[in-house]
Design a protein around this motif. Structure first.
Motif, PDB file in Angstrom:
ATOM      1  N   ALA B  39     -12.031  59.743 -49.383  1.00  0.00           N
ATOM      2  CA  ALA B  39     -11.910  60.558 -48.175  1.00  0.00           C
ATOM      3  C   ALA B  39     -13.132  61.461 -48.048  1.00  0.00           C
ATOM      4  CB  ALA B  39     -10.631  61.393 -48.241  1.00  0.00           C
ATOM      5  N   ASP B  40     -13.613  61.603 -46.808  1.00  0.00           N
ATOM      6  CA  ASP B  40     -14.762  62.449 -46.459  1.00  0.00           C
ATOM      7  C   ASP B  40     -16.104  61.914 -46.951  1.00  0.00           C
ATOM      8  OD1 ASP B  40     -13.204  64.322 -45.105  1.00  0.00           O
ATOM      9  OD2 ASP B  40     -12.673  65.313 -46.983  1.00  0.00           O
ATOM     10  N   ALA B  41     -16.110  60.744 -47.579  1.00  0.00           N
ATOM     11  CA  ALA B  41     -17.397  60.146 -47.951  1.00  0.00           C
ATOM     12  C   ALA B  41     -17.960  59.383 -46.746  1.00  0.00           C
ATOM     13  CB  ALA B  41     -17.214  59.194 -49.127  1.00  0.00           C
ATOM     14  N   TRP B  42     -19.297  59.302 -46.690  1.00  0.00           N
ATOM     15  CA  TRP B  42     -19.925  58.482 -45.655  1.00  0.00           C
ATOM     16  C   TRP B  42     -19.742  57.013 -46.010  1.00  0.00           C
ATOM     17  CZ3 TRP B  42     -20.885  60.714 -41.327  1.00  0.00           C
ATOM     18  CH2 TRP B  42     -21.274  62.052 -41.268  1.00  0.00           C
ATOM     19  N   ALA B  43     -19.316  56.217 -45.042  1.00  0.00           N
ATOM     20  CA  ALA B  43     -19.082  54.800 -45.304  1.00  0.00           C
ATOM     21  C   ALA B  43     -19.248  54.019 -44.007  1.00  0.00           C
ATOM     22  CB  ALA B  43     -17.673  54.595 -45.861  1.00  0.00           C
ATOM     23  N   LEU B  44     -19.227  52.697 -44.111  1.00  0.00           N
ATOM     24  CA  LEU B  44     -19.248  51.872 -42.912  1.00  0.00           C
ATOM     25  C   LEU B  44     -17.944  52.062 -42.154  1.00  0.00           C
ATOM     26  CD1 LEU B  44     -20.649  48.540 -44.385  1.00  0.00           C
ATOM     27  CD2 LEU B  44     -21.869  50.247 -43.022  1.00  0.00           C
ATOM     28  N   PRO B  45     -17.999  52.123 -40.830  1.00  0.00           N
ATOM     29  CA  PRO B  45     -16.743  52.139 -40.079  1.00  0.00           C
ATOM     30  C   PRO B  45     -15.963  50.859 -40.358  1.00  0.00           C
ATOM     31  CG  PRO B  45     -18.641  51.906 -38.594  1.00  0.00           C
ATOM     32  CD  PRO B  45     -19.174  52.197 -39.965  1.00  0.00           C
ATOM     33  N   GLY B  46     -14.693  51.017 -40.673  1.00  0.00           N
ATOM     34  CA  GLY B  46     -13.881  49.845 -40.994  1.00  0.00           C
ATOM     35  C   GLY B  46     -12.417  50.171 -40.836  1.00  0.00           C
ATOM     36  N   GLY B  47     -11.598  49.142 -40.933  1.00  0.00           N
ATOM     37  CA  GLY B  47     -10.175  49.391 -40.808  1.00  0.00           C
ATOM     38  C   GLY B  47      -9.373  48.117 -40.951  1.00  0.00           C
ATOM     39  N   PHE B  48      -8.096  48.271 -40.890  1.00  0.00           N
ATOM     40  CA  PHE B  48      -7.209  47.123 -41.051  1.00  0.00           C
ATOM     41  C   PHE B  48      -7.146  46.289 -39.780  1.00  0.00           C
ATOM     42  CE2 PHE B  48      -5.756  50.098 -44.249  1.00  0.00           C
ATOM     43  CZ  PHE B  48      -5.569  49.267 -45.339  1.00  0.00           C
ATOM     44  N   ILE B  49      -6.824  45.038 -39.989  1.00  0.00           N
ATOM     45  CA  ILE B  49      -6.549  44.168 -38.850  1.00  0.00           C
ATOM     46  C   ILE B  49      -5.173  44.526 -38.302  1.00  0.00           C
ATOM     47  CG2 ILE B  49      -6.074  41.775 -38.196  1.00  0.00           C
ATOM     48  CD1 ILE B  49      -8.061  41.012 -40.512  1.00  0.00           C
ATOM     49  N   HIS B  50      -5.084  44.634 -36.978  1.00  0.00           N
ATOM     50  CA  HIS B  50      -3.779  44.879 -36.356  1.00  0.00           C
ATOM     51  C   HIS B  50      -3.326  43.587 -35.703  1.00  0.00           C
ATOM     52  CE1 HIS B  50      -4.656  49.497 -35.947  1.00  0.00           C
ATOM     53  NE2 HIS B  50      -4.575  49.076 -37.197  1.00  0.00           N
ATOM     54  N   THR B  51      -2.448  42.888 -36.381  1.00  0.00           N
ATOM     55  CA  THR B  51      -2.101  41.550 -35.891  1.00  0.00           C
ATOM     56  C   THR B  51      -1.435  41.596 -34.521  1.00  0.00           C
ATOM     57  OG1 THR B  51      -0.023  41.637 -37.099  1.00  0.00           O
ATOM     58  CG2 THR B  51      -1.887  40.583 -38.197  1.00  0.00           C
ATOM     59  N   ALA B  52      -0.887  42.734 -34.166  1.00  0.00           N
ATOM     60  CA  ALA B  52      -0.230  42.816 -32.864  1.00  0.00           C
ATOM     61  C   ALA B  52      -1.244  42.879 -31.724  1.00  0.00           C
ATOM     62  CB  ALA B  52       0.694  44.031 -32.818  1.00  0.00           C
ATOM     63  N   GLU B  53      -2.408  43.510 -31.961  1.00  0.00           N
ATOM     64  CA  GLU B  53      -3.367  43.656 -30.866  1.00  0.00           C
ATOM     65  C   GLU B  53      -4.578  42.740 -30.986  1.00  0.00           C
ATOM     66  OE1 GLU B  53      -4.772  47.707 -30.731  1.00  0.00           O
ATOM     67  OE2 GLU B  53      -3.718  48.250 -32.573  1.00  0.00           O
TER      68      GLU B  53
END
Lengths: 232, 232
Positions: B39-53
């Motif tokens: 948390a609060d570290a600089w990182a690549l923007p990323g995230g989970f796949i939302h299978t609904a959308e």
DNA sequence: CCAATAGTGTCTCTGAGACACTATACC
DNA sequence: GGTATAGTGTCTCAGAGACACTATTGG
């Protein structure tokens, strides 16, 4: 800690496009599916990632290939990843696809569940496997123009005329002999093997060559280099 | 029907390497992480796949990029997939990574959680993000040699001297002016815009150019072509 | 007219393909 | 010596870079 967006009903598999040269034509190895969906249909060998045994998707692909076909490929590289809700009837899926290049003689004898098929005459394939094979073939052709990829379609040792024939088969067009030899020389990836080889006929025998050990090593290294094999 | 090897405690994410040119240098967009881990570290923007959308990992990457940075990138292509048990402390993970190229002016003003960083002077990045950025930069450099990729780092319209400077910044070496213009002409991807532009100084103004509409269309098509967008 | 950058005409040199030659085997 | 394929020497031609020239603006 728990996942913010817990396994969103999605599953993840690996598939392998194994290509080889038979009768001077690119062939892909198909495996008859054991289970639903599309049970008994010809498809790319593939399977689930086993998080307990696999250290990466590369490992999973190598394991799946070995399990379903008995082949350990010296060249196995990531192609791309396919995904979506509709490609597999079981639901939203992600498939990390690898492609392998092997000499024809290490492909086991075909049987009821294993089949080599010319890429130009594929049967109907389930899922999006037809697209995947097409992409793999295109990748191999593109890379063959400027690299030594096709050597993996040859055996351990080979003559330059043989190798040239392999390039011509992959690229689908004749290559100038002098230019080809210049190119091979400047890539500096081959070394001559002390022995020679007699072609069946009555003519001068050709020098045998093999991939220089450093090149194989460099290729193996490029796997582990990228973050301790975390790039699967 | 049930999955033969049900979700084997594995999770799947997407990450985006957004590259742009600032002060004639490649920069990558970093996002300060909202949550653990790192948390609060600089990182690549990323995230989970939302299978609904999401209809593919491409869609997921575009959505994640828009949500975290507000950017919609005209160029967003798959880089590769990273995987393994150790790259994320939460467990066995698969990350499908995309790379985007945008002109600097569409990147929003930096703030506490958004930062443009020169790829040559990256801070410590969590996970395997440093490797991923390095791979993305290499991919862009390689493709720039033979393609029109760098035009996506320019705005809608640009002059040829500007475009040449962009190529030089990406490739890291000067390019011959005549050869560059010959190359642009033979690629036939640009068309002149009727207007002209005055450089600030006292000299001949340069012609404005833009990507030909067919080229943008062809690029959009190449997405849907491969199996109805199933290749995410 | 001068300065500064945009854009072009042309020479040269490198590299790829074409071709013809030599080399070496079996008959 | 004949034939067939391996391997090489060299000519030609196309494409890339170097250079110098022209073009067009503001001052």
């Amino acid at each position: 800690m728990s996942l913010a967006s817990p396994s969103d009903t999605l599953f993840c598999t690996v598939d392998v496009v194994l290509l080889t040269l038979r009768d001077q034509t690119l062939h892909v190895l198909l495996h008859r599916r054991d289970r639903e969906p599309h049970a008994d249909a010809w498809a790319l060998p593939g399977g689930f990632i086993h998080t307990a045994e696999d250290a990466s998707t590369w490992d999973a692909a190598a394991r799946v290939l070995a399990d379903k076909t008995g082949i350990t490929s010296p060249y196995l590289a990531q192609l791309a990843t396919w995904s979506g809700p509709g490609r597999d009837p079981r639901g939203w899926s992600v498939s990390v696809v690898y492609y392998a290049l092997v000499p024809a003689h290490i492909v086991p004898t075909e049987h009821d569940r294993l089949h080599l098929c010319a890429v130009a005459h594929l049967p109907e394939l389930p899922f999006d496997h037809a697209h995947i094979v097409a992409e793999a073939v295109q990748r191999v052709r593109t890379k063959s123009v400027y690299s030594s990829l096709p050597v993996y379609l040859c055996g351990e040792t080979f003559t330059l005329p043989e190798l040239q024939a392999v390039y011509e088969a992959v690229l689908g067009e004749p290559i100038n002999k002098v230019s080809f030899r210049r190119k091979v020389e400047e890539l500096a990836m081959l070394e001559p093997v002390p022995g020679e080889r007699q072609a069946g006929g009555a003519h001068r025998p050709a020098q045998l060559w093999r991939l220089r050990p450093e090149v194989r090593a460099a290729w193996a290294l490029s796997l582990s280099e990228r973050g301790l094999n975390s790039r699967g």
